[in-house]
Design an enzyme around this catalytic site. Structure first.
Site, PDB file in Angstrom:
ATOM      1  N   TYR A 297      51.826   1.323  28.238  1.00  0.00           N
ATOM      2  CA  TYR A 297      50.394   1.528  28.001  1.00  0.00           C
ATOM      3  C   TYR A 297      50.146   2.056  26.591  1.00  0.00           C
ATOM      4  O   TYR A 297      50.748   3.038  26.187  1.00  0.00           O
ATOM      5  CB  TYR A 297      49.812   2.544  28.998  1.00  0.00           C
ATOM      6  CG  TYR A 297      49.752   2.079  30.430  1.00  0.00           C
ATOM      7  CD1 TYR A 297      50.196   0.827  30.806  1.00  0.00           C
ATOM      8  CD2 TYR A 297      49.214   2.899  31.408  1.00  0.00           C
ATOM      9  CE1 TYR A 297      50.128   0.414  32.125  1.00  0.00           C
ATOM     10  CE2 TYR A 297      49.142   2.495  32.732  1.00  0.00           C
ATOM     11  CZ  TYR A 297      49.605   1.254  33.092  1.00  0.00           C
ATOM     12  OH  TYR A 297      49.531   0.861  34.392  1.00  0.00           O
ATOM     13  N   GLU A 370      33.983  16.252  47.077  1.00  0.00           N
ATOM     14  CA  GLU A 370      33.151  15.032  47.124  1.00  0.00           C
ATOM     15  C   GLU A 370      31.783  15.205  46.462  1.00  0.00           C
ATOM     16  O   GLU A 370      31.102  14.221  46.188  1.00  0.00           O
ATOM     17  CB  GLU A 370      32.995  14.561  48.574  1.00  0.00           C
ATOM     18  CG  GLU A 370      34.303  13.988  49.126  1.00  0.00           C
ATOM     19  CD  GLU A 370      34.222  13.669  50.609  1.00  0.00           C
ATOM     20  OE1 GLU A 370      33.482  14.375  51.329  1.00  0.00           O
ATOM     21  OE2 GLU A 370      34.912  12.735  51.039  1.00  0.00           O
TER      22      GLU A 370
END
Ligand code: NI
Length: 392
Positions: A297, A370
Site C-alpha cells: 500500500y 454506535e
C-alpha cells in the site's frame, strides 16, 4: 450549501440495525458475497444505478443530480478479519474465527445511511455521486482491484472521500490531516539458506538460525542509523520459521516482515538497505539468501485543498469543537490507491464512548460506540450534497 441538521431518527435506527446485521455476518476480503448482495439490494431499492462485481465483490451505486456538478466518489470498505470475537453482545459474530474488528461494518452502514438521505433529497443533488463499496481493505488491496477494474474512469470520478472509525478518538470527533496521513506498507519475505548438520558440530554446518538472529538485530540499523530521524519508518520481523528439534541445525530459515514509511524517498530506499544488511550478514557466515520486497500500500496522502474544504464542511455540519487535527498513523489504508489518482481526502470519525469501545482496532474485543454512526452519515451526506458544486 446544504445544512443537513439532524439525521432523521428512522435513518439512524436503520444504520444501527444494518451495522449489527453486518457485524453478525462478517466476511473476509474478496469473499464479501452476502454483504455485497445486501448493499446492492439496498442501493437498488433507493433508486441508485448499481454495478456489481467490480474488483471481485465491489459494488458501485450511482445517483445523478438535477444540476451540473462534479462526479464525486464516497467509499466504504466491507471486509472483516480472521479474528475470533470475544465480545458477549447480542450482535456478536456468528461466523467462527471471523470478526468485524476494524469497524468496516460501521463504514458500510454509514454509507448506506447517507444513500438513504441522498435518495430522499434527490432533487437537491448536483453533479453525480458514486458510492463505492470496496472489498478486501485488510492487506489484500481491494481498492487496487477496483482501480485496476477501471472504477475511476468508468464512472468519471473526479474527487474521492473516505472515512475510518477510530477508537483512539472520542465519539463523534472528526479528525483531518493534510498530506501524508497513513503510512505506506510493504512486505519482506526472506529465506536464508545454510547447511544443516548436527547441533553438536556447528563448525561443520552453516547455521541459518544464527544468521537469522544476527540479521533480525542488524536490520534495525536501517531505521536507527540510515534514515533521517525526522522521517518515520518501521521494520518489523513478524514471523520466524526454522528448525524442528533441539539438536539439529536446519538447512534454512524463513522470515516475514513489514516495512512502513511516510515518505516516498524513504520507502524507495528501504528495499535496497534491508537487502544490503541481509547480504552482509549472510556473506560473513557463508549463507545464501533469497529476498523479496513486495510493495503493497502506498502512503495515504490527503490533498491539501480537499482537506481544507472537508474541514470547513465538517465545522459547519457538526461544529468546530468536534473537528480536530488528526495525528499521522503508522497503519496503512488502501484508500491510497484512489488518492494517488484523484484529489482526495480521508478522515477519521471517533467511536470511543468509554471502556467498551476503547479497544484498539483488530482486537478481539473491538467494538464501536454506535452513536458515532450518525456523525459519519452526516459527513458523507454533507459531502454528497455539497462537494459536487463546492469542492475545489
Ligand atoms: Ni480498517
Amino acid at each position: 450549501m446544504t445544512a443537513l441538521a439532524e439525521v432523521p431518527a428512522d435513518v439512524v435506527a436503520d444504520v444501527i440495525a444494518i451495522r449489527r446485521d453486518l457485524h453478525q455476518h462478517p466476511e473476509l476480503g474478496f469473499e464479501e458475497r452476502r454483504t455485497a448482495a445486501f448493499v446492492a439490494g439496498r442501493l437498488r431499492a433507493l433508486g441508485f444505478e448499481v454495478t456489481e462485481e467490480i474488483g471481485v465483490t465491489g459494488v458501485v451505486g450511482v445517483m445523478r443530480g438535477a444540476r451540473p456538478g462534479k462526479t464525486i466518489m464516497l467509499r466504504a470498505d466491507m471486509d472483516a478479519l480472521p479474528i475470533e470475537e470475544e465480545n458477549a453482545v447480542a450482535y456478536a459474530s456468528q461466523t467462527r474465527g471471523t470478526m468485524h474488528a476494524c469497524g468496516h461494518d460501521g463504514h458500510v452502514a454509514m454509507l448506506l445511511g447517507a444513500a438513504a438521505l441522498i435518495a430522499r433529497r434527490r432533487d437537491e443533488l448536483a453533479g453525480t455521486v458514486v458510492l463505492c463499496f470496496q472489498p478486501a481493505e485488510e492487506g489484500r488491496g481491494g481498492a487496487k482491484a477496483m482501480v485496476d477494474a477501471g472504477v475511476l474512469e468508468r464512472f468519471g470520478v473526479e474527487r474521492a472521500y473516505g472515512l475510518h472509525l477510530a477508537s483512539a478518538f472520542p465519539t463523534g470527533i472528526v479528525g483531518l490531516r493534510e498530506g501524508p496521513f497513513y503510512a505506506s506498507s510493504d512486505s519482506i519475505e526472506i529465506t536464508i539458506e545454510g547447511m544443516g548438520g548436527h547441533g553438536a558440530a556447528p563448525h561443520l554446518s552453516v547455521d541459518p538460525i544464527y544468521v537469522a538472529g544476527a540479521f533480525i538485530v542488524a536490520v534495525q540499523q536501517v531505521v536507527s542509523r540510515q534514515i533521517d530521524p525526522l522521517a518515520p519508518a518501521v521494520v518489523t520481523i513478524g514471523a520466524v520459521h526454522a528448525g524442528t528439534i533441539h539438536n539439529v541445525i536446519p538447512s534454512r530459515a524463513t522470515l516475514l516482515g513489514t516495512v512502513r514509511a511516510f515518505d516516498a524517498d524513504v520507502r524507495a530506499k528501504m528495499a535496497e538497505r534491508i537487502e544490503r544488511v541481509l547480504r552482509g550478514v549472510c556473506e560473513s557466515s557463508g549463507a545464501t539468501y533469497a529476498f523479496e520486497y513486495l510493495r503493497r500500500y502506498p502512503v495515504t496522502s490527503n490533498d491539501a485543498e480537499q482537506t481544507r474544504y472537508v474541514r470547513a464542511l465538517a465545522e459547519r455540519e457538526i461544529g468546530e469543537r468536534r473537528v480536530m487535527e488528526a495525528p499521522r498513523l503508522m497503519g496503512a489504508e488502501d484508500f491510497s490507491f484512489f488518492a494517488e489518482r484523484v484529489p482526495a481526502c480521508f478522515y477519521s470519525v471517533g467511536c470511543n464512548g468509554g471502556p467498551a469501545s476503547a479497544f484498539p482496532h483488530h482486537h478481539a474485543k473491538f467494538d464501536i460506540d454506535e452513536r458515532a454512526l450518525e456523525t459519519g452519515v452526516r459527513m458523507m451526506a454533507a459531502l454528497a450534497f455539497d462537494a459536487p458544486e463546492n469542492a475545489p
